[in-house]
Design a protein around this motif. Structure first.
Motif, PDB file in Angstrom:
ATOM      1  N   MET A   1       0.959  -1.402   0.339  1.00 26.90           N
ATOM      2  CA  MET A   1      -0.024  -0.242   0.017  1.00 26.90           C
ATOM      3  C   MET A   1       1.249   1.272   0.177  1.00 26.90           C
ATOM      4  N   SER A   2       0.774   2.237  -0.707  1.00 24.13           N
ATOM      5  CA  SER A   2       1.279   3.260  -1.131  1.00 24.13           C
ATOM      6  C   SER A   2       0.953   4.363   0.485  1.00 24.13           C
ATOM      7  N   PHE A   3      -0.183   4.262   0.970  1.00 24.30           N
ATOM      8  CA  PHE A   3       0.149   4.688   2.593  1.00 24.30           C
ATOM      9  C   PHE A   3       1.110   4.277   3.742  1.00 24.30           C
ATOM     10  N   THR A   4       0.915   3.339   3.364  1.00 26.54           N
ATOM     11  CA  THR A   4       2.047   2.625   3.905  1.00 26.54           C
ATOM     12  C   THR A   4       3.650   2.654   3.712  1.00 26.54           C
ATOM     13  N   LYS A   5       3.883   3.107   2.689  1.00 22.11           N
ATOM     14  CA  LYS A   5       5.091   4.039   2.512  1.00 22.11           C
ATOM     15  C   LYS A   5       5.215   5.259   3.111  1.00 22.11           C
ATOM     16  N   LEU A   6       4.381   5.912   2.917  1.00 20.12           N
ATOM     17  CA  LEU A   6       4.151   7.042   3.591  1.00 20.12           C
ATOM     18  C   LEU A   6       4.359   7.406   4.690  1.00 20.12           C
ATOM     19  N   ASP A   7       4.068   6.298   5.604  1.00 17.88           N
ATOM     20  CA  ASP A   7       3.520   5.529   6.980  1.00 17.88           C
ATOM     21  C   ASP A   7       5.383   5.826   7.753  1.00 17.88           C
ATOM     22  N   ASP A   8       5.785   4.856   6.404  1.00 17.16           N
ATOM     23  CA  ASP A   8       7.401   4.378   6.825  1.00 17.16           C
ATOM     24  C   ASP A   8       8.397   5.585   6.592  1.00 17.16           C
ATOM     25  N   LEU A   9       8.210   6.767   5.969  1.00 17.92           N
ATOM     26  CA  LEU A   9       8.471   7.828   5.148  1.00 17.92           C
ATOM     27  C   LEU A   9       8.246   8.825   6.684  1.00 17.92           C
ATOM     28  N   GLY A  10       7.307   8.753   7.366  1.00 17.07           N
ATOM     29  CA  GLY A  10       6.911   9.690   8.310  1.00 17.07           C
ATOM     30  C   GLY A  10       7.964   9.097   9.841  1.00 17.07           C
ATOM     31  N   ARG A  11       7.974   8.398   9.887  1.00 13.80           N
ATOM     32  CA  ARG A  11       8.761   7.278  11.099  1.00 13.80           C
ATOM     33  C   ARG A  11      10.367   7.727  10.776  1.00 13.80           C
ATOM     34  N   ARG A  12      10.786   7.430   9.510  1.00 14.58           N
ATOM     35  CA  ARG A  12      12.461   7.675   9.087  1.00 14.58           C
ATOM     36  C   ARG A  12      12.456   9.517   9.401  1.00 14.58           C
ATOM     37  N   LEU A  13      11.420   9.900   8.301  1.00 11.29           N
ATOM     38  CA  LEU A  13      11.464  11.659   8.782  1.00 11.29           C
ATOM     39  C   LEU A  13      11.564  11.892  10.145  1.00 11.29           C
ATOM     40  N   GLU A  14      10.544  11.752  10.808  1.00 16.24           N
ATOM     41  CA  GLU A  14      10.456  11.908  12.641  1.00 16.24           C
ATOM     42  C   GLU A  14      11.657  10.847  13.202  1.00 16.24           C
ATOM     43  N   ALA A  15      12.574  10.849  12.744  1.00 12.19           N
ATOM     44  CA  ALA A  15      14.203   9.916  13.868  1.00 12.19           C
ATOM     45  C   ALA A  15      14.622  10.897  13.344  1.00 12.19           C
ATOM     46  N   TRP A  62       3.624   8.425  -4.398  1.00 10.69           N
ATOM     47  CA  TRP A  62       2.704   6.919  -3.377  1.00 10.69           C
ATOM     48  C   TRP A  62       1.346   8.333  -2.880  1.00 10.69           C
ATOM     49  N   ILE A  63       1.458   9.491  -3.129  1.00  5.16           N
ATOM     50  CA  ILE A  63       0.089  10.417  -2.688  1.00  5.16           C
ATOM     51  C   ILE A  63      -0.818  10.046  -3.257  1.00  5.16           C
ATOM     52  N   ALA A  66      -1.863   6.702  -3.358  1.00  6.40           N
ATOM     53  CA  ALA A  66      -3.113   6.407  -1.673  1.00  6.40           C
ATOM     54  C   ALA A  66      -4.495   7.231  -2.004  1.00  6.40           C
ATOM     55  N   ARG A  67      -4.825   7.876  -2.687  1.00  3.80           N
ATOM     56  CA  ARG A  67      -6.518   8.237  -2.885  1.00  3.80           C
ATOM     57  C   ARG A  67      -7.389   7.154  -3.048  1.00  3.80           C
ATOM     58  N   SER A  68      -7.359   6.913  -3.875  1.00  2.00           N
ATOM     59  CA  SER A  68      -7.911   5.208  -3.872  1.00  2.00           C
ATOM     60  C   SER A  68      -8.552   4.168  -2.730  1.00  2.00           C
ATOM     61  N   GLU A  69      -6.760   3.894  -2.038  1.00  2.00           N
ATOM     62  CA  GLU A  69      -6.458   3.243  -0.663  1.00  2.00           C
ATOM     63  C   GLU A  69      -7.733   2.612  -0.121  1.00  2.00           C
ATOM     64  N   ASP A  70      -7.808   2.199   0.849  1.00  2.00           N
ATOM     65  CA  ASP A  70      -9.170   2.027   1.491  1.00  2.00           C
ATOM     66  C   ASP A  70      -8.199   2.610   2.992  1.00  2.00           C
ATOM     67  N   LEU A  71      -8.559   3.968   2.797  1.00  2.00           N
ATOM     68  CA  LEU A  71      -8.129   4.092   4.209  1.00  2.00           C
ATOM     69  C   LEU A  71      -9.576   5.346   5.972  1.00  2.00           C
ATOM     70  N   LEU A  79      -3.495  12.362   5.035  1.00  2.00           N
ATOM     71  CA  LEU A  79      -2.409  12.369   4.085  1.00  2.00           C
ATOM     72  C   LEU A  79      -3.239  13.006   3.024  1.00  2.00           C
ATOM     73  N   GLY A  80      -3.610  14.020   3.372  1.00  2.00           N
ATOM     74  CA  GLY A  80      -4.029  15.560   3.481  1.00  2.00           C
ATOM     75  C   GLY A  80      -2.176  16.329   3.918  1.00  2.00           C
ATOM     76  N   GLU A  81      -2.425  16.401   5.187  1.00  2.00           N
ATOM     77  CA  GLU A  81      -1.373  17.067   5.662  1.00  2.00           C
ATOM     78  C   GLU A  81       0.059  16.310   5.043  1.00  2.00           C
ATOM     79  N   PHE A  82       0.764  15.231   4.672  1.00  2.00           N
ATOM     80  CA  PHE A  82       1.598  14.934   4.061  1.00  2.00           C
ATOM     81  C   PHE A  82       1.769  15.450   2.562  1.00  2.00           C
ATOM     82  N   GLU A  83       0.803  15.684   1.875  1.00  2.00           N
ATOM     83  CA  GLU A  83       0.370  16.398   0.501  1.00  2.00           C
ATOM     84  C   GLU A  83       0.691  17.961   0.976  1.00  2.00           C
TER      85      GLU A  83
END
Length: 499
Positions: A1-15, A62-63, A66-71, A79-83
């Motif tokens: 899932m593309s949102f999962t990739k964004l979630d992983d990105l968020g964790r790397r950026l947070e670190a 990814w963004i 992710a729009r077409s995924e079941d979120l 997703l809106g804030e990531f964008e």
């Protein structure tokens, strides 16, 4: 899932952001002077890694996917804030960022050198270069967002704020303050004629002041398992929500400046500590802009810490930590005379609660004109003086040091930031008015040193909401109405007007 990739990105950026924040706080408080060069090198590499990961081309894909995924609802908002963050990070070409960085660094260096001399003429060419770049940035951000040029700059600091709305609110407030200031000064003069300001019984040992500050922080709800207090040249609240790094500075000839500064920064810290932990690695989990952040610090400093009710609780602590002879013969009225003293002044950062918004509105008006080209940098001193004379009754025409050279914001290219300061004060007053309806014995709770219900009210409406909503929407949801200057005006009338 593309949102999962964004979630992983968020964790790397947070670190990476975590490391940069703690390194920055340490640099300002504990780092040995000889560590500066290597610390700058380390932070530059980490910042480069953060920027490269935050602007990677695949993030846009990814963004979109992710729009077409079941979120879930939270994921859709995330997703809106990531964008939004990705658009803000990528809308400026690398070549432009490099030019802007070089120009603003040189401008800041010149400002530090020339401000003390009040040498406007030597500083002007650098500022003209910065203003030109700010206009270019505003155009780039406007093209990327569809917002007006100044709105696009302001949206970086307070998402959702628009000139069309703020102009009306500030015009209303400005009109009120210009009329109210003479009244407030007259009331103060009458009060001080009855009870003059009292002398402080200095010195106040720093360690005793520190213990008093820690007691005040503890009382209003600071969590010492997730934060600490240190000393720095300029007070700040930094670090990360799980490890908030707060600082203050001390003077031994008086204690109120440090104490009020500690309480102000504690307001920022409480917001950070109250953000939702499960969203901490998403942009959605961050604080919602500078205006809201400033409202939380000013709520503690202004709505709470400059009130008679708070000092019913706090005055015994002053005697406990500083000694019975710290302020001999002082009562609550004497403390309030000091912490709520007002005067016409040149310097924004030293201004009181009544005059401060006029300083901000002046800058807000001028920087809009600078961005649109209605005003050129060479015309700033005359335009500044005209507004200082009209709004505060004092002239800066022959004093650029205490006039348009006093702030670092314009030399650093930070346009669109100033409104946040006064918006924060207005939001704080509006939150206070709404809170009093829900907690009618709020004053009595403060007298007893009970801040649990007050903090829970803000946690429910502001802290745990993080960046779910735009700044205007968050204000409306928290208080039941859009931003309304009447609440701030009522607060000032109650504290500084005639009974």
């Amino acid at each position: 899932m593309s949102f999962t990739k964004l979630d992983d990105l968020g964790r790397r950026l947070e670190a990476l952001g975590h490391a940069l924040s703690i390194l920055g706080a340490d640099e300002a408080t504990h780092m040995a002077i000889g560590g500066g060069e290597k610390r700058a090198e380390a932070m530059a590499h980490l910042a480069g890694m953060h920027h490269a990961q935050a602007t990677a081309p695949e993030i846009g894909d990814w963004i979109e996917a992710a729009r077409s995924e079941d979120l879930t609802e939270d994921q859709k908002l995330a997703l809106g804030e990531f964008e939004r963050e990705y658009r803000n990070a990528t809308c400026l070409p690398t070549e432009f960022v490099q030019r802007r960085t070089t120009a603003t660094m040189r401008s800041e260096q010149l400002w530090r050198e020339l401000r003390a001399k009040g040498d406007w003429d030597s500083f002007l060419p650098a500022l003209e270069g910065v203003v030109s770049l700010v206009r270019e940035e505003a155009a780039l951000r406007s093209a990327a967002t569809g917002l007006g040029p100044y709105d696009a700059l302001m949206d970086q600091y307070d998402p959702g704020n628009r000139v069309a709305d703020i102009d009306a609110v500030f015009a209303d407030l400005k009109s009120f303050l210009k009329d109210f200031l003479p009244t407030a000064l007259s009331v103060q003069e009458e009060r001080l004629a009855r009870r003059p300001r009292q002398a402080l019984n200095a010195p106040y040992p720093i360690e005793k002041q520190r213990e008093l500050g820690l007691a005040a922080m503890r009382a209003v709800g600071f969590d010492f398992t997730h934060g600490s207090l240190a000393v720095s040249h300029h007070p700040f609240c930094g670090g990360v929500p799980t490890d908030v790094r707060m600082t203050t500075r001390y003077r031994t000839d008086e204690f109120l400046t440090s104490l009020m500064g500690v309480l102000h920064e504690t307001g920022h810290a409480l917001y950070e500590q109250g953000l939702p932990k499960n969203w901490s690695h998403w942009p959605l989990g961050k604080a919602r802009g500078m205006g809201i952040h400033e409202s939380q610090s000013l709520f503690v400093e202004m709505q709470i810490a400059r009130s008679a009710e708070f000092w019913d609780y706090m005055l015994p602590l002053v005697h406990q930590y500083l000694g019975d002879d710290a302020i001999p013969g002082w009562g609550i009225a004497d403390i309030l005379n000091e912490v709520n003293f007002i005067e016409r002044g040149y310097i924004r950062v030293d201004a009181d609660e009544v005059t401060y918004p006029l300083h901000v509105i002046l800058r807000y008006e001028l920087e809009q004109d600078l961005v649109t080209g209605k005003l050129e940098a060479s015309q700033i001193p005359e335009a500044w003086d005209a507004r200082m004379t009209e709004y505060l009754g004092i002239s800066t025409i022959n004093d650029p040091k205490d006039g348009p050279m006093q702030d670092v914001h314009w030399p650093a290219g930070a346009f669109g930031y100033f409104p946040s300061y006064t918006l924060g004060a207005m939001i704080a007053a509006q939150l206070g008015a709404a809170m009093e309806k829900d907690i009618p014995d709020m004053g009595d709770q403060m007298r007893r040193g009970e801040f649990g219900a007050i903090n829970q009210w803000r946690a429910d409406r502001i802290w745990t909401q993080a960046s779910r909503y735009s700044t205007p929407d968050l204000i409306t949801r928290a208080t039941g109405e859009p931003l309304n200057a009447d609440h701030f005006k009522a607060h000032l009338r109650k504290r500084y007007g005639r009974a």
